[in-house]
Design a protein around this motif. Structure first.
Motif, PDB file in Angstrom:
ATOM      1  N   GLN A 129       0.814  -1.327   0.077  1.00 22.73           N
ATOM      2  CA  GLN A 129       0.032  -0.033  -0.085  1.00 22.73           C
ATOM      3  C   GLN A 129       0.961   1.158  -0.110  1.00 22.73           C
ATOM      4  OE1 GLN A 129      -2.126  -1.162   3.480  1.00 22.73           O
ATOM      5  NE2 GLN A 129      -3.922  -1.183   2.440  1.00 22.73           N
ATOM      6  N   THR A 130       0.328   2.546  -0.561  1.00 22.32           N
ATOM      7  CA  THR A 130       1.061   3.517  -0.661  1.00 22.32           C
ATOM      8  C   THR A 130       0.190   4.703   0.029  1.00 22.32           C
ATOM      9  OG1 THR A 130       2.131   2.910  -2.718  1.00 22.32           O
ATOM     10  CG2 THR A 130       2.471   5.071  -2.099  1.00 22.32           C
ATOM     11  N   ASP A 131       0.783   5.373   0.963  1.00 17.42           N
ATOM     12  CA  ASP A 131       0.346   6.361   1.573  1.00 17.42           C
ATOM     13  C   ASP A 131       1.232   7.724   1.611  1.00 17.42           C
ATOM     14  OD1 ASP A 131      -1.124   8.368   3.054  1.00 17.42           O
ATOM     15  OD2 ASP A 131      -1.918   6.849   4.513  1.00 17.42           O
ATOM     16  N   ILE A 132       1.148   8.486   0.245  1.00 19.31           N
ATOM     17  CA  ILE A 132       1.872   9.512   0.302  1.00 19.31           C
ATOM     18  C   ILE A 132       1.406  10.609   1.168  1.00 19.31           C
ATOM     19  CG2 ILE A 132       2.648  11.438  -1.218  1.00 19.31           C
ATOM     20  CD1 ILE A 132       2.288   9.416  -3.458  1.00 19.31           C
ATOM     21  N   SER A 133       0.225  10.975   1.505  1.00 19.73           N
ATOM     22  CA  SER A 133      -0.153  11.965   2.533  1.00 19.73           C
ATOM     23  C   SER A 133       0.306  11.609   3.884  1.00 19.73           C
ATOM     24  CB  SER A 133      -1.779  11.812   2.470  1.00 19.73           C
ATOM     25  OG  SER A 133      -2.092  12.803   3.455  1.00 19.73           O
ATOM     26  N   ASN A 134       0.292  10.438   4.427  1.00 23.45           N
ATOM     27  CA  ASN A 134       0.622  10.266   5.835  1.00 23.45           C
ATOM     28  C   ASN A 134       2.304  10.455   5.835  1.00 23.45           C
ATOM     29  OD1 ASN A 134       0.361   9.067   8.495  1.00 23.45           O
ATOM     30  ND2 ASN A 134       1.705   7.377   7.617  1.00 23.45           N
ATOM     31  N   SER A 135       2.878  10.219   4.710  1.00 23.17           N
ATOM     32  CA  SER A 135       4.379  10.191   4.762  1.00 23.17           C
ATOM     33  C   SER A 135       4.802  11.825   4.637  1.00 23.17           C
ATOM     34  CB  SER A 135       5.023   9.583   3.351  1.00 23.17           C
ATOM     35  OG  SER A 135       4.776   8.014   3.559  1.00 23.17           O
ATOM     36  N   LEU A 136       3.943  12.530   3.870  1.00 21.36           N
ATOM     37  CA  LEU A 136       4.477  14.126   4.042  1.00 21.36           C
ATOM     38  C   LEU A 136       3.895  14.830   5.496  1.00 21.36           C
ATOM     39  CD1 LEU A 136       2.807  15.338   0.595  1.00 21.36           C
ATOM     40  CD2 LEU A 136       5.280  14.485   1.090  1.00 21.36           C
ATOM     41  N   TYR A 164      -2.706  13.660  -1.194  1.00 23.31           N
ATOM     42  CA  TYR A 164      -1.518  14.376  -0.665  1.00 23.31           C
ATOM     43  C   TYR A 164      -1.160  15.848  -1.013  1.00 23.31           C
ATOM     44  CZ  TYR A 164       0.449  12.928  -5.344  1.00 23.31           C
ATOM     45  OH  TYR A 164       0.564  12.542  -6.721  1.00 23.31           O
ATOM     46  N   ARG A 165      -2.074  16.207  -2.096  1.00 19.32           N
ATOM     47  CA  ARG A 165      -1.814  17.697  -2.516  1.00 19.32           C
ATOM     48  C   ARG A 165      -2.262  18.441  -1.465  1.00 19.32           C
ATOM     49  NH1 ARG A 165      -5.428  20.130  -7.592  1.00 19.32           N
ATOM     50  NH2 ARG A 165      -4.933  22.358  -7.144  1.00 19.32           N
ATOM     51  N   TYR A 166      -3.408  18.166  -0.897  1.00 25.09           N
ATOM     52  CA  TYR A 166      -3.799  19.159   0.223  1.00 25.09           C
ATOM     53  C   TYR A 166      -3.214  19.036   1.377  1.00 25.09           C
ATOM     54  CZ  TYR A 166      -7.874  19.367  -3.105  1.00 25.09           C
ATOM     55  OH  TYR A 166      -8.596  19.562  -4.262  1.00 25.09           O
ATOM     56  N   THR A 167      -2.306  17.736   1.563  1.00 25.76           N
ATOM     57  CA  THR A 167      -1.601  17.715   2.779  1.00 25.76           C
ATOM     58  C   THR A 167      -0.509  18.536   2.625  1.00 25.76           C
ATOM     59  OG1 THR A 167      -2.267  15.430   3.160  1.00 25.76           O
ATOM     60  CG2 THR A 167      -0.339  15.910   4.056  1.00 25.76           C
ATOM     61  N   ALA A 168       0.202  18.575   1.515  1.00 24.06           N
ATOM     62  CA  ALA A 168       1.501  19.392   1.198  1.00 24.06           C
ATOM     63  C   ALA A 168       0.878  20.914   1.386  1.00 24.06           C
ATOM     64  CB  ALA A 168       1.871  19.073   0.087  1.00 24.06           C
ATOM     65  N   GLN A 169      -0.344  21.197   1.060  1.00 26.69           N
ATOM     66  CA  GLN A 169      -0.610  22.786   1.011  1.00 26.69           C
ATOM     67  C   GLN A 169      -0.834  23.198   2.765  1.00 26.69           C
ATOM     68  OE1 GLN A 169      -4.311  22.934  -1.173  1.00 26.69           O
ATOM     69  NE2 GLN A 169      -3.165  23.030  -3.078  1.00 26.69           N
ATOM     70  N   THR A 174       7.123  25.200   2.421  1.00 25.93           N
ATOM     71  CA  THR A 174       7.889  24.031   1.720  1.00 25.93           C
ATOM     72  C   THR A 174       7.875  23.878   0.364  1.00 25.93           C
ATOM     73  OG1 THR A 174       7.751  22.811   3.772  1.00 25.93           O
ATOM     74  CG2 THR A 174       8.400  21.409   2.061  1.00 25.93           C
ATOM     75  N   LEU A 175       9.029  23.532  -0.332  1.00 28.06           N
ATOM     76  CA  LEU A 175       9.184  23.448  -1.832  1.00 28.06           C
ATOM     77  C   LEU A 175       9.180  21.843  -2.093  1.00 28.06           C
ATOM     78  CD1 LEU A 175      10.165  26.266  -1.285  1.00 28.06           C
ATOM     79  CD2 LEU A 175      11.327  26.144  -3.442  1.00 28.06           C
ATOM     80  N   TYR A 176       8.412  21.557  -2.880  1.00 25.23           N
ATOM     81  CA  TYR A 176       8.264  20.117  -3.088  1.00 25.23           C
ATOM     82  C   TYR A 176       8.896  19.760  -4.352  1.00 25.23           C
ATOM     83  CZ  TYR A 176       5.502  19.270   1.058  1.00 25.23           C
ATOM     84  OH  TYR A 176       4.802  19.152   2.256  1.00 25.23           O
ATOM     85  N   TYR A 177       9.780  18.727  -4.641  1.00 23.47           N
ATOM     86  CA  TYR A 177      10.256  18.405  -5.804  1.00 23.47           C
ATOM     87  C   TYR A 177      10.209  16.885  -5.779  1.00 23.47           C
ATOM     88  CZ  TYR A 177      13.112  22.576  -6.194  1.00 23.47           C
ATOM     89  OH  TYR A 177      13.540  23.895  -6.208  1.00 23.47           O
ATOM     90  N   PHE A 178       9.858  16.525  -7.192  1.00 21.20           N
ATOM     91  CA  PHE A 178       9.370  15.288  -7.622  1.00 21.20           C
ATOM     92  C   PHE A 178      10.365  14.375  -8.647  1.00 21.20           C
ATOM     93  CE2 PHE A 178       5.506  16.970  -5.690  1.00 21.20           C
ATOM     94  CZ  PHE A 178       5.111  15.576  -4.933  1.00 21.20           C
TER      95      PHE A 178
END
Length: 679
Positions: A129-136, A164-169, A174-178
């Motif tokens: 499973q992948t949870d990007i929001s929780n990781s951020l 995760y887009r709303y979590t990052a906001q 913070t600048l996010y690089y992918f």
């Protein structure tokens, strides 16, 4: 340095000089050169000691270079193997860790993530499973109050947690690089996104199913949705998708014709030349049972707790609740109920108690300020309550030795208080207390919630009202009623059961979805039915399809023994848990439904990552162009190391060389005096 300090040091110098001259020139011995050398050593010794007593301080400036923080987080889920080149991902990681210019410029931390974020060890690409929001969120907590820049290597597909887009906001600075992994082009695709169905169904009843399907593409297409069981199609429907109507909900009912775990397969017919067919098929399962627990709540007064109990109990679809005022109860109908809950009993409950005793039926009693305490004391012999009209507010305090049944780690300590009778409360006989009363922060020995079992008759006593506040607090804490409802369900499960207690109790689900962690719990009791924390429990698991077996010990975790099973293949499994010393065992079976979340997308979600990077001022590159990202980081003026000067007053006593100088002077003086016969 202050003028007074300079004056003290000058005075110390004069005192040290006078003392040195007096020691070696008042009664001259030996040659003038020896006396001059010894007086000089004595002068420096005395001066240093006196200055240490004055202890002047000096300003000290230290310079430190603070590098910008860089957090490299790598997606370690299985989709990395499906969509990208894992060798290239490992190569990019090695380049980051070995690049001297990058490491001189940045302070780099390395992480990997799937369901949870963890410090980097090795990349296995086995996370289901992948949870990007929780990781951020975890990264923001790690670097709370510190400026940092995350660089995330991922395909952008998150199948767990929030967007995760709303979590990052939430962290605007913070600048996010992918670094995007996988094909960044979008293809026409039909996908079965979600299946909603009941976990349980009743024999010969119909149960609802909801399917959510999505179409990505520009032209109008038709697709056929079908549901099959054991290779036989039991439901079929054709739907039309357009670019404007790209999401379709399909609701229908299926018949529960057989008892047990029934597995179904849902398929959406693929487009011509569709690239990703993995997300066109999903499996789900429903456990069909042939009976339902009926619970009767008898009340004498209306109270918010009544509605709370009904909602919590019926959150388990295996239970049905009937509410009746005491005057409406038909005594002959009590046999139809598995459990009777008596809320605020009064003398009008007398005939109900007599019938329950005649039927030897389990009961759950809730007392409060409206209870006739004298009547309750006389009608049963389990608990004795103080007979008065006074009440007090009490909070729960969990009894750590409670072992009648398994309960999760309860966090009710900060919950609103219940209203209970004032005074000393006593349980008689073999009672097990789950909660004691805590009054104004002081824990007492008064029980708040306890259970008993005498000759097969089970009773639960909740000696306070106001649990509707607990359910509300559970939602405020967890955005869900689930924890509270599970707690009530445990109480109902215990009190509604007529089975005699076993020495080895196990708790597990009938089916799991592939990729989810399988947790099996067990409790072991000695011959007196006291929980034994020193047992040696071992599970033997067998795959009925491949005949493979697996053995593992269970780990003791506070109130139960647990084993976590992961990476099991879909199929039917049987297991048996044994206590090695006493040769007591208990077993069960479960089914793993085939489903791979990580195969549901066959290309990177490039657009979402790009949008997030642009919104935060970061950037996105495909994996093979990672050098462009490195160059941007190195050339950006935004990531410049900062030299920080720290000024502080340092007392002279902190200079250890001065102490060494005093010791050296004294040692030299002693050797010269010894050599010249002055000692």
């Amino acid at each position: 340095m202050a003028a007074s300090t300079i004056l003290y040091i000058t005075l110390c110098g004069l005192i040290a000089l006078a003392a040195a001259i007096f020691f070696y020139f008042y009664k001259p011995q030996r040659s003038k050169q020896v006396r001059f050398l010894l007086s000089t050593l004595r002068f420096f010794t005395l001066l240093s000691v006196l200055i240490l007593l004055v202890n002047p301080s000096f300003k000290q400036i230290t310079y430190t270079t603070i590098k910008p923080k860089l957090a490299l987080a790598i997606d370690d889920s299985r989709s990395m193997k499906y969509l990208g080149d894992t060798t290239q991902i490992q190569s990019v990681f090695n380049s980051f860790s070995e690049d001297k210019d990058l490491n001189n410029r940045f302070d780099i931390d390395y992480y990997s993530y799937g369901k949870n974020l963890q410090t980097f060890r090795t990349l296995n690409f086995n996370e289901g499973q992948t949870d990007i929001s929780n990781s951020l969120k975890d990264l923001n907590q790690i670097y709370k109050g510190v400026d940092y820049t995350p660089v995330i290597i991922t395909d952008g597909n998150s199948n767990l947690g929030a967007d995760y887009r709303y979590t990052a906001q939430e962290n605007n600075n913070t600048l996010y690089y992918f670094l995007a992994v996988g094909d960044t082009l979008a293809y026409d695709d039909l996908s079965l996104d979600r299946i909603n169905s009941n976990k349980y169904a009743y024999l010969n009843n119909e149960f609802p199913v909801e399917l959510i399907t999505t179409y990505t593409g520009g032209s109008d297409v038709k697709a056929t949705i079908s549901v099959s069981q054991n290779g036989r199609i039991i439901y079929k429907k054709e739907q039309t998708f357009t670019s404007e109507n790209s999401i379709q909900r399909n609701n229908f009912y299926l018949n529960a014709a057989s008892v047990g775990v029934q597995r179904y397969q849902v398929t959406v017919s693929g487009l011509e030349d569709e690239k990703n067919l993995e997300n066109n098929t999903q499996n789900f399962a429903v456990e069909v049972i042939d009976q339902r627990s009926n619970i009767l709540i008898v009340y004498s007064v209306l109270h918010p707790d009544l509605g709370t109990l009904r909602k919590s109990i019926e959150s388990n679809q295996l239970r049905a609740v009937t509410l009746k005022e005491v005057s409406e109860v038909n005594l002959t109908a009590l046999t139809e109920y598995d459990l009777v809950i008596l809320f605020e009993p009064k003398r009008s409950f007398s005939s109900i108690y007599s019938e329950l005793n005649k039927l030897n039926k389990n009961r759950f009693t809730i007392s409060g300020t409206q209870t006739d305490l004298g009547f309750l004391n006389s009608i049963q012999q389990t608990v004795t309550l103080p007979v008065n009209n006074e009440s007090e507010l009490v909070q729960p305090y969990k009894n750590g030795t409670f072992d009648t049944f398994q309960v999760e780690e309860l966090t009710f300590n900060n919950y609103p208080p219940l209203t209970s009778v004032f005074g000393n409360i006593q349980f008689s006989g073999n009672a097990d207390v789950l909660f004691y009363q805590r009054i104004s922060g002081v824990t007492t020995q008064n029980p708040l919630l306890g259970v008993t079992e005498i000759s097969g008759l089970r009773e639960v006593f909740l000696l306070g009202t106001g649990i509707y506040q607990w359910r509300s607090q559970s939602y405020l804490d967890n955005q869900s009623f689930e924890d509270f409802d599970n707690f009530i369900d445990k109480l109902i499960q215990y009190s509604a059961s007529n089975q005699r207690r076993k020495r080895l109790e196990i708790d597990y689900e009938q089916f799991y979805y592939r990729g989810h962690t399988i947790n099996i719990q067990a409790q072991y009791f000695d011959k007196n039915y006291v929980f034994d924390p020193g047992a040696s429990l071992q599970i033997e698991l067998k795959n009925e399809n491949s005949e493979e077996t697996y053995q593992s010990p269970l780990v003791f975790k506070g109130s139960a023994y647990e084993v976590e099973l992961s990476n099991l293949e879909p199929g039917d499994y049987t297991f048996r848990i044994k206590e090695i010393k006493q040769h007591i065992s208990s077993g069960g079976s479960f089914t793993i439904i085939p489903f791979d979340l990580e195969r549901q997308s066959q290309n990177a979600d490039f657009q979402k990552m790009k949008t997030l990077a642009e919104e935060t001022g970061g950037n996105i590159y495909i994996l093979k162009n990672y050098r462009q990202l490195v160059d941007e980081l190195l050339n950006s003026e935004q990531f410049t190391p900062v030299e920080r000067a720290v000024k502080k007053n340092v007392p002279l006593i902190n200079f250890f060389w001065l102490l060494a100088f005093i010791v050296a002077c004294l040692t030299t003086e002693w050797f010269i005096r010894k050599y010249n016969g002055l000692i």
